[in-house]
Scaffold this motif. Structure first.
Motif, PDB file in Angstrom:
ATOM      1  N   HIS A  11       0.833  -1.218   0.000  1.00  0.00           N
ATOM      2  CA  HIS A  11       0.000   0.000   0.000  1.00  0.00           C
ATOM      3  C   HIS A  11       0.867   1.268   0.000  1.00  0.00           C
ATOM      4  CE1 HIS A  11       0.738  -1.111   4.217  1.00  0.00           C
ATOM      5  NE2 HIS A  11       0.877   0.194   4.384  1.00  0.00           N
ATOM      6  N   SER A  14       2.633   5.873   4.768  1.00  0.00           N
ATOM      7  CA  SER A  14       3.659   6.828   5.215  1.00  0.00           C
ATOM      8  C   SER A  14       5.051   6.463   4.692  1.00  0.00           C
ATOM      9  CB  SER A  14       3.681   6.873   6.739  1.00  0.00           C
ATOM     10  OG  SER A  14       2.394   7.154   7.223  1.00  0.00           O
ATOM     11  N   SER A  15       5.389   5.186   4.755  1.00  0.00           N
ATOM     12  CA  SER A  15       6.730   4.774   4.299  1.00  0.00           C
ATOM     13  C   SER A  15       6.868   5.072   2.806  1.00  0.00           C
ATOM     14  CB  SER A  15       6.947   3.278   4.559  1.00  0.00           C
ATOM     15  OG  SER A  15       6.520   2.956   5.864  1.00  0.00           O
ATOM     16  N   PRO A  84       7.080  -0.388   6.780  1.00  0.00           N
ATOM     17  CA  PRO A  84       6.449   0.031   8.021  1.00  0.00           C
ATOM     18  C   PRO A  84       6.948  -0.869   9.147  1.00  0.00           C
ATOM     19  CG  PRO A  84       4.857  -1.086   6.577  1.00  0.00           C
ATOM     20  CD  PRO A  84       6.149  -1.017   5.834  1.00  0.00           C
ATOM     21  N   THR A  85       6.856  -0.408  10.363  1.00  0.00           N
ATOM     22  CA  THR A  85       7.239  -1.238  11.506  1.00  0.00           C
ATOM     23  C   THR A  85       6.039  -2.089  11.901  1.00  0.00           C
ATOM     24  OG1 THR A  85       8.733   0.481  12.268  1.00  0.00           O
ATOM     25  CG2 THR A  85       8.046  -1.155  13.907  1.00  0.00           C
ATOM     26  N   TYR A  86       6.253  -3.397  11.862  1.00  0.00           N
ATOM     27  CA  TYR A  86       5.196  -4.316  12.299  1.00  0.00           C
ATOM     28  C   TYR A  86       5.715  -5.106  13.498  1.00  0.00           C
ATOM     29  CZ  TYR A  86       2.305  -3.622   8.062  1.00  0.00           C
ATOM     30  OH  TYR A  86       1.513  -3.100   7.060  1.00  0.00           O
ATOM     31  N   LEU A  88       7.473  -4.282  15.972  1.00  0.00           N
ATOM     32  CA  LEU A  88       8.873  -3.896  16.228  1.00  0.00           C
ATOM     33  C   LEU A  88       9.885  -4.461  15.225  1.00  0.00           C
ATOM     34  CD1 LEU A  88       9.007  -4.084  20.147  1.00  0.00           C
ATOM     35  CD2 LEU A  88       8.555  -2.086  18.711  1.00  0.00           C
ATOM     36  N   THR A 124       8.742   3.641   9.094  1.00  0.00           N
ATOM     37  CA  THR A 124       7.867   4.454   9.944  1.00  0.00           C
ATOM     38  C   THR A 124       7.162   3.529  10.927  1.00  0.00           C
ATOM     39  OG1 THR A 124       5.906   4.268   8.511  1.00  0.00           O
ATOM     40  CG2 THR A 124       7.398   6.106   8.073  1.00  0.00           C
ATOM     41  N   ALA A 125       6.817   4.119  12.077  1.00  0.00           N
ATOM     42  CA  ALA A 125       6.025   3.394  13.080  1.00  0.00           C
ATOM     43  C   ALA A 125       5.035   4.383  13.658  1.00  0.00           C
ATOM     44  CB  ALA A 125       6.932   2.852  14.177  1.00  0.00           C
ATOM     45  N   ALA A 126       4.022   3.867  14.324  1.00  0.00           N
ATOM     46  CA  ALA A 126       3.080   4.775  14.972  1.00  0.00           C
ATOM     47  C   ALA A 126       3.746   5.386  16.203  1.00  0.00           C
ATOM     48  CB  ALA A 126       1.815   4.016  15.348  1.00  0.00           C
ATOM     49  N   GLY A 128       6.736   3.508  18.160  1.00  0.00           N
ATOM     50  CA  GLY A 128       8.131   3.139  18.393  1.00  0.00           C
ATOM     51  C   GLY A 128       8.550   1.913  17.603  1.00  0.00           C
ATOM     52  N   ILE A 156       5.616   8.312  13.657  1.00  0.00           N
ATOM     53  CA  ILE A 156       4.781   9.397  13.134  1.00  0.00           C
ATOM     54  C   ILE A 156       3.615   9.828  14.033  1.00  0.00           C
ATOM     55  CG2 ILE A 156       5.337   8.938  10.701  1.00  0.00           C
ATOM     56  CD1 ILE A 156       2.545   7.472  10.627  1.00  0.00           C
TER      57      ILE A 156
END
Ligand SMILES: Cc1cc2nc3c(=O)[nH]c(=O)nc-3n(C[C@H](O)[C@H](O)[C@H](O)COP(=O)(O)O)c2cc1C
Length: 232
Positions: A11, A14-15, A84-86, A88, A124-126, A128, A156
């Motif tokens: 998708h 943000s990344s 994206p960070t999933y 961690l 990107t992460a929400a 951390g 973000i």
């Protein structure tokens, strides 16, 4: 300038948008971009058959998809990988792809052209974890011999690109500007630093006494790396 970009997801969040900003800010007017999205453009799980390591990368059951992307990476000046960070970590899709590139690590058969490239690792992460993910992506490129890998990570404080605050967007804007300038200044002139040279030396001595994988050892011999030649 040729650029390979690998999106660790399918998708455009943000990344993706941060990656896009960097491209837009690179002023080179002749950009040729090879773009891949996970998982559609990338191989399925590594089945652990060892064919790529012991025999040849073309013997991988999924060689077609893997080598298509590797060819783009080889032809590019810049390799950009985002995730994206999933939980961690990087996305499972992206890790699956990296598993297929183990054969071209310094410990096996690194490609000489990789020692001239610049990489960018983005996450990107929400809240951390994005720093660790960007570091992890950068580590993968380092082990392929890429001498300079910039990292851009952003927590973000939101879940989607649309809901990011203006303040955060301004901060992202500043960082992508800075990063694109660094890339422009260094493209084509990067050289391996001490860490990479040191690791290469250790791998070289391992290859000298390698008695378990002839394919790797012959590769090092043919490249002259067991003698005085170096890939940079
Ligand atoms: C399955 C899943 C796991 C996530 N895990 C984390 C996490 O460990 N830490 C965090 O801060 N955000 C986490 N998030 C939020 C995303 O990392 C964050 O929204 C990110 O900016 C999404 O990037 P994208 O828009 O490029 O997909 C997770 C999201 C999903 C869907």
């Amino acid at each position: 300038m040729k650029i390979t970009v690998i999106h660790g997801q399918s998708h455009r969040g943000s990344s993706y948008h941060i990656t896009q900003q960097i491209f837009d800010k690179i002023s080179n007017t002749n950009k040729e971009i090879y773009e891949y999205f996970m998982p559609n453009d990338t191989p399925s799980f590594c089945v652990g058959c060892y064919q790529c390591i012991m025999k040849s990368e073309s013997a991988c059951p999924q060689a077609e998809k893997v080598q298509n992307i590797v060819a783009s990476m080889e032809a590019s000046d810049l390799i950009v990988i985002n995730s994206p960070t999933y939980c961690l970590e990087m996305t499972g899709q992206l890790k699956t792809f990296f598993d297929h590139l183990g054969y071209m690590w310094l410990s096996h058969r690194p490609k000489p052209v990789m020692f001239q490239k610049i990489g960018i690792a983005i996450s990107t992460a929400a809240g951390g974890g994005s720093k660790k993910v960007a570091k992890s992506i950068a580590k993968q490129l380092f082990w392929m011999g890429v001498p300079k890998v910039y990292r851009l990570n952003k927590n973000i404080k939101g879940s989607t690109w649309q809901t990011i605050s203006n303040k955060m967007k301004e901060s992202i804007d500043k960082e992508t500007t800075k990063l694109s300038r660094k890339v422009e200044a260094n493209i084509g002139i990067v050289r391996p630093g001490l860490g990479l040279r040191f690791l290469f030396t250790i791998m070289r001595s391992m290859q000298k006494s390698n008695n378990w994988n002839e394919v790797d050892k012959n590769y090092w011999k043919e490249n002259g790396w067991l003698d005085k030649k170096r890939p940079w």
